[in-house]
Design a protein around this motif. Structure first.
Motif, PDB file in Angstrom:
ATOM      1  N   ARG A 468       0.841  -1.189   0.000  1.00 26.72           N
ATOM      2  CA  ARG A 468       0.000   0.000   0.000  1.00 26.72           C
ATOM      3  C   ARG A 468       0.884   1.249   0.000  1.00 26.72           C
ATOM      4  NH1 ARG A 468      -4.602  -1.109   4.502  1.00 26.72           N
ATOM      5  NH2 ARG A 468      -3.166  -2.663   5.300  1.00 26.72           N
ATOM      6  N   TYR A 469       0.392   2.287  -0.657  1.00 26.60           N
ATOM      7  CA  TYR A 469       1.139   3.540  -0.760  1.00 26.60           C
ATOM      8  C   TYR A 469       0.202   4.699  -0.414  1.00 26.60           C
ATOM      9  CZ  TYR A 469       4.406   0.653  -3.406  1.00 26.60           C
ATOM     10  OH  TYR A 469       5.269  -0.337  -3.792  1.00 26.60           O
ATOM     11  N   ARG A 470       0.773   5.704   0.208  1.00 29.19           N
ATOM     12  CA  ARG A 470       0.031   6.930   0.493  1.00 29.19           C
ATOM     13  C   ARG A 470       0.674   8.079  -0.270  1.00 29.19           C
ATOM     14  NH1 ARG A 470      -2.628   8.609   6.069  1.00 29.19           N
ATOM     15  NH2 ARG A 470      -4.090   7.176   5.080  1.00 29.19           N
ATOM     16  N   LEU A 471      -0.146   8.839  -0.986  1.00 27.08           N
ATOM     17  CA  LEU A 471       0.323   9.977  -1.764  1.00 27.08           C
ATOM     18  C   LEU A 471      -0.111  11.268  -1.076  1.00 27.08           C
ATOM     19  CD1 LEU A 471       0.178   7.554  -3.859  1.00 27.08           C
ATOM     20  CD2 LEU A 471      -0.037   9.313  -5.597  1.00 27.08           C
ATOM     21  N   LEU A 472       0.838  12.177  -0.875  1.00 33.03           N
ATOM     22  CA  LEU A 472       0.555  13.502  -0.348  1.00 33.03           C
ATOM     23  C   LEU A 472       0.884  14.501  -1.459  1.00 33.03           C
ATOM     24  CD1 LEU A 472       2.209  13.131   3.178  1.00 33.03           C
ATOM     25  CD2 LEU A 472      -0.168  12.691   2.547  1.00 33.03           C
ATOM     26  N   ILE A 473      -0.147  15.140  -2.004  1.00 31.57           N
ATOM     27  CA  ILE A 473       0.018  16.053  -3.143  1.00 31.57           C
ATOM     28  C   ILE A 473      -0.271  17.466  -2.651  1.00 31.57           C
ATOM     29  CG2 ILE A 473      -0.667  16.518  -5.516  1.00 31.57           C
ATOM     30  CD1 ILE A 473      -1.676  13.653  -5.699  1.00 31.57           C
ATOM     31  N   THR A 474       0.724  18.335  -2.757  1.00 33.42           N
ATOM     32  CA  THR A 474       0.589  19.673  -2.187  1.00 33.42           C
ATOM     33  C   THR A 474       1.042  20.742  -3.169  1.00 33.42           C
ATOM     34  OG1 THR A 474       2.798  19.484  -1.185  1.00 33.42           O
ATOM     35  CG2 THR A 474       0.920  18.848   0.172  1.00 33.42           C
ATOM     36  N   SER A 475       0.492  21.949  -2.981  1.00 32.55           N
ATOM     37  CA  SER A 475       0.858  23.116  -3.778  1.00 32.55           C
ATOM     38  C   SER A 475       0.356  24.357  -3.058  1.00 32.55           C
ATOM     39  CB  SER A 475       0.235  23.031  -5.178  1.00 32.55           C
ATOM     40  OG  SER A 475       0.366  24.254  -5.861  1.00 32.55           O
ATOM     41  N   ASP A 476       1.060  25.468  -3.231  1.00 30.87           N
ATOM     42  CA  ASP A 476       0.615  26.725  -2.640  1.00 30.87           C
ATOM     43  C   ASP A 476      -0.715  27.178  -3.233  1.00 30.87           C
ATOM     44  OD1 ASP A 476       2.909  26.732  -1.155  1.00 30.87           O
ATOM     45  OD2 ASP A 476       4.006  28.068  -2.512  1.00 30.87           O
ATOM     46  N   ARG A 477      -0.996  26.729  -4.463  1.00 33.00           N
ATOM     47  CA  ARG A 477      -2.181  27.220  -5.170  1.00 33.00           C
ATOM     48  C   ARG A 477      -3.422  26.374  -4.945  1.00 33.00           C
ATOM     49  NH1 ARG A 477      -0.471  26.746 -10.986  1.00 33.00           N
ATOM     50  NH2 ARG A 477       0.840  25.075 -10.160  1.00 33.00           N
TER      51      ARG A 477
END
Length: 820
Positions: A468-477
């Protein structure tokens, strides 16, 4: 490779050596008999005593045929120094350089060969194959290669899947079995061996296949039916135990069929397209068990060895059909392997590769073979790589290679194909790809990988089965996104493709206040009906107010109504919103007994802020003016998709937005109580400066025409001079509007950088002027960062003092961003 091609390719030399003049000596006789392994040391001994270009060329050819490219290169290098060297020498010299990974030198010699042969197009094609080889040599994390313990110091090649293990072809010694040797290289002929996985030793000891599959001559490679009771194998062309030879006394290869009876292979039958005059070899059986692929140098091909296909019918095998120019070339195409999914894998010297034999794939669609694809490094190298066969799951397979680091002449390698997560990050508003988005992937074993989406919004990451994998997707916008992915229950080699939609941090907050005209008293329980993405019925509170958030990217229309009052229409949009927008509608309703003409439309100003505090805006009501125009480039061509934005002339409020159509035309409306302005921005152009749209023109016409001709940007261009209050670091009346335009422009032109140059008033002391100029630049930078401009798109230049007393504040220039 030093041995494997002997099975398939050793014949062609014998066909042209007879064209040479008769030579004396034992070396020449062995050479004519294609006994290259025995001829080579005799040529070396003779050349040590006396130079002889003809025998040097024959020595080079011996090494070429034996697969010793390093020594062949040395010989061909000496021969190429002679201006009279033949085109065959130049061609083989270039090929040996390519096999050794010397791609730049190989390009030069391929061109020399082509010039002398009068084939310039072929030379450029061969040179291009060397350039492509450099790209293919780049490491690929897609495959993981490992050696196998059953390899020997001899030649081990061409594995095929058989009974939960593999059958492979080898010329290793076996017990007391007497095996003849090949006159070509003085090495034993090949036999078939079987190994299977073993939990203790990884693989069992190789077993000699029982029955009549193995003879005193070449046997293998082989192919087996799915039930594994029928075998097709390559072997020396025999008839009743006797070797069949052509007029040149050469024994060619043929394909034979055998059946498994009582666990022993019997009844070797020759296939009808075998011949004494050419070879057929390397069978591969399709999953339908009636379609057979093989390699042959039979007449009518494209050159060298080609791939053919035949089908079993009630009348027997159909005539062999050439796979055509999509697959076959003037080089050699050998060792085909047809997978259960219909993909054909084969080795070739004719398609662009890294050198020697490379492994390629092709898929048939609508009766034609598609584009041939080189599998690239690390499956392919500058050495000979061939005989690839995948397991049915496609997760792993086996192939042969004579690359350095092996145990013998040729070795068998295991290749594992990794599965990948292919992700794409898009905006939830318009589904456009988002670049530069940070993607952090956490594995269940604690591993962490960090990626940034590319210009297409894509990223990829290798995944393991059952995890299993966890993705953390982030951006200032955009708002952070967390996503969990599991590979449990999916095939080992299957890729996962996923699209991740980012929700914008921008928000549109609507505030409504409804009062009675004349008294200003709130109208409690008034009704607001909005039509947009869906119908909304909003009941105001006892103070005549309502506040809520609306979705982005929608055009809204509607009306406000209350018992005893005239209705009032409303119209606004939530498109092109950045940051937090507080949209205020303050509406005074007339009682129905009043006969005055109602307002002819309304428009409420907006303003963007990074603060949580609502920014009041003005409600413009009354007649509106229509502004139309055209946006063109310097050559007069229309610019489609340019954004038109209207603002108050003396303030920041946006009073209308539009975009140009395919002909570059636009239309926008403004209320006329105030003077307004029009600005335009489009990707690849400098922004169009503000132009007055109403005010003093009102009364002359209810429509205006304002057109723009945009210019291409260039590094060093001064886009705007932003005014500041004298002696202060606070921006003047137009500054916010100027910087808003800069933020809009850089958003659609991400390949550029804004350079901020603070300017102090002339005549100030140097230190004081520099401090003020620096603070002005910092104030402009802070404002632009708050508008969402990335820090990487802003550069603060050293402070300067203008010569003119009328120019001070902030200069905004542009330059092309440096490539990362």
């Amino acid at each position: 490779m030093r041995s494997c091609l002997h099975i398939a390719l050793f014949v062609w030399m014998a066909l042209w050596v007879n064209c040479l003049s008769a030579q004396k000596g034992k070396a020449d006789r062995l050479y004519r008999k294609i006994a290259f392994a025995k001829a080579a040391p005799l040529y070396e001994k003779a050349l040590a005593k006396k130079d002889d270009p003809l025998r040097l060329e024959r020595l080079a050819d011996c090494y070429w045929q034996l697969g010793n490219m390093k020594k062949a290169e040395q010989c061909y290098a000496k021969l190429s120094e002679n201006p009279e060297a033949g085109v065959g020498v130049l061609y083989r010299y270039a090929q040996t350089l390519k096999s050794g990974g010397k791609y730049e030198e190989a390009q030069s010699w391929f061109r020399t060969y082509a010039e002398k042969a009068g084939k310039p197009e072929e030379g450029e094609c061969l040179a291009a194959s060397c350039r492509k080889a450099e790209d293919l040599r780049q490491d690929s994390a897609r495959y993981e290669i490992s050696t196998l313990p059953f390899n020997s110091p001899w030649s081990d090649i061409c594995p095929v899947i058989y009974r939960n293990g593999i059958v492979f072809t080898s010329n290793r010694p076996h017990g007391n079995f007497l095996k003849a040797t090949s006159s070509l290289d003085n090495a034993p002929f090949y036999d078939l061996f079987y190994v299977k996985p073993d939990p203790l030793t990884t693989y069992t000891e190789p077993e000699f296949l029982p029955g009549r599959l193995n003879t005193r001559y070449h046997d293998g490679p082989a192919a087996f039916s799915e039930a594994q009771h029928i075998a097709y194998l390559t072997r020396s062309n025999l008839s009743r135990g006797r070797v069949r030879r052509d007029v040149q006394k050469v024994n060619h290869m043929g394909i034979f069929r055998s059946k498994l009876v009582a666990n022993r292979w019997v009844a070797l039958d020759a296939l009808p397209f075998n011949s004494e005059d050419y070879s057929t070899a390397h069978p591969s059986l399709d999953k339908d068990e009636i379609t057979l692929y093989f390699s042959s140098d039979m007449p009518g091909g494209f050159g060298g060895k080609d791939l053919y296909v035949t089908t079993w019918t009630d009348s027997g095998w159909t005539p062999a059909e050439n796979l055509g120019s999509e697959v076959n070339t003037e080089g050699n195409e050998v060792f085909p392997s047809i997978h259960t999914d219909g993909t054909l894998y084969f080795a070739s010297t004719g398609h662009a590769g890294l050198g020697g034999l490379d492994v390629f794939s092709a898929v048939k669609a609508s009766g034609h073979w598609g584009k041939v694809r080189n599998l690239g490094y690390p499956i392919n190298t500058s050495w000979d790589d061939f005989g690839l066969v995948w397991k049915s799951s496609n997760s792993g397979g086996y192939f042969s290679s004579n690359r350095p680091g092996g145990r013998g002449d040729d070795d068998i390698y295991y290749v594992e194909r990794k599965a990948y997560l292919f992700g794409k990050v898009v905006s939830d508003r318009d589904e456009k790809p988002l670049s530069g988005i940070e993607v952090r992937i956490l594995g269940q074993n604690g591993d962490t990988s960090l990626y940034a989406s590319n210009l297409r919004g894509e990223f990829d990451h290798p995944i393991r089965h059952g995890e299993r994998y966890r993705l953390l997707i982030t951006s200032d916008r955009f708002k952070p996104l967390t996503f969990d992915i599991s590979t449990r229950g999916i095939p080992v080699s299957d890729d996962i493709r996923a699209e991740f939609r980012m929700i914008s941090e921008a928000s549109f907050n609507l505030f409504i206040q409804v009062t009675e005209s004349g008294t200003g008293n709130p109208i409690a329980q008034a009704m607001v009906v909005l039509e947009g993405d869906r119908k909304r019925e909003i009941r105001l509170d006892n103070k005549g107010q309502w506040k809520g958030e609306l979705p982005l990217g929608i055009d809204f229309t509607g009306n406000i109504s209350a018992d005893g009052f005239e209705d009032s229409e409303i119209k606004f949009t939530t498109r092109d919103i950045e940051g937090t927008v507080e949209y205020v509608i303050e509406r005074s309703l007339e009682r129905r007994k009043v006969t005055a003409k109602p307002p002819q439309g309304a428009f409420v100003a907006t303003r963007t802020t990074n603060s949580d505090t609502p920014v009041p805006a003005r409600d413009f009501t009354g007649p509106r003016i229509s502004v139309t125009g055209t946006v063109t480039d310097p050559q007069g061509n229309p610019v489609a998709g340019a954004r038109i934005r209207g603002t108050e002339w003396w303030g920041q409020a946006t009073t209308g937005q539009s975009r140009t159509d395919a002909q570059g035309n636009y239309k926008i409306e403004f209320p006329v109580k105030k003077t307004h302005a029009v600005a335009v921005d489009a990707p690849g152009f400098k922004p169009g400066r503000r132009k007055e749209a109403a005010g003093r023109e009102w009364g002359k016409s209810d429509a205006l025409t304002i057109s723009f001709q945009l210019e291409a940007p260039a590094s060093g261009d001064l886009l705007v001079q932003v005014p500041y209050f004298k002696g202060q670091d606070q921006m003047g009346l137009f500054a916010y509007k100027d910087l808003d335009e800069m933020a809009d422009w850089i958003a659609v032109n991400p390949g550029w950088v804004l350079e901020l140059e603070g300017l102090a008033e002339p005549g100030w002391a140097t230190s004081r002027a520099q401090d003020l100029a620096a603070r002005r630049a910092a104030a402009g930078q802070k404002y632009l960062l708050g508008k969402g401009v990335p820090a990487s798109s802003l550069v603060v230049l050293p402070a300067s003092t203008p010569q003119s007393s009328s120019v001070y504040g902030l200069n905004v220039r542009i330059r092309k961003a440096e490539k990362q």
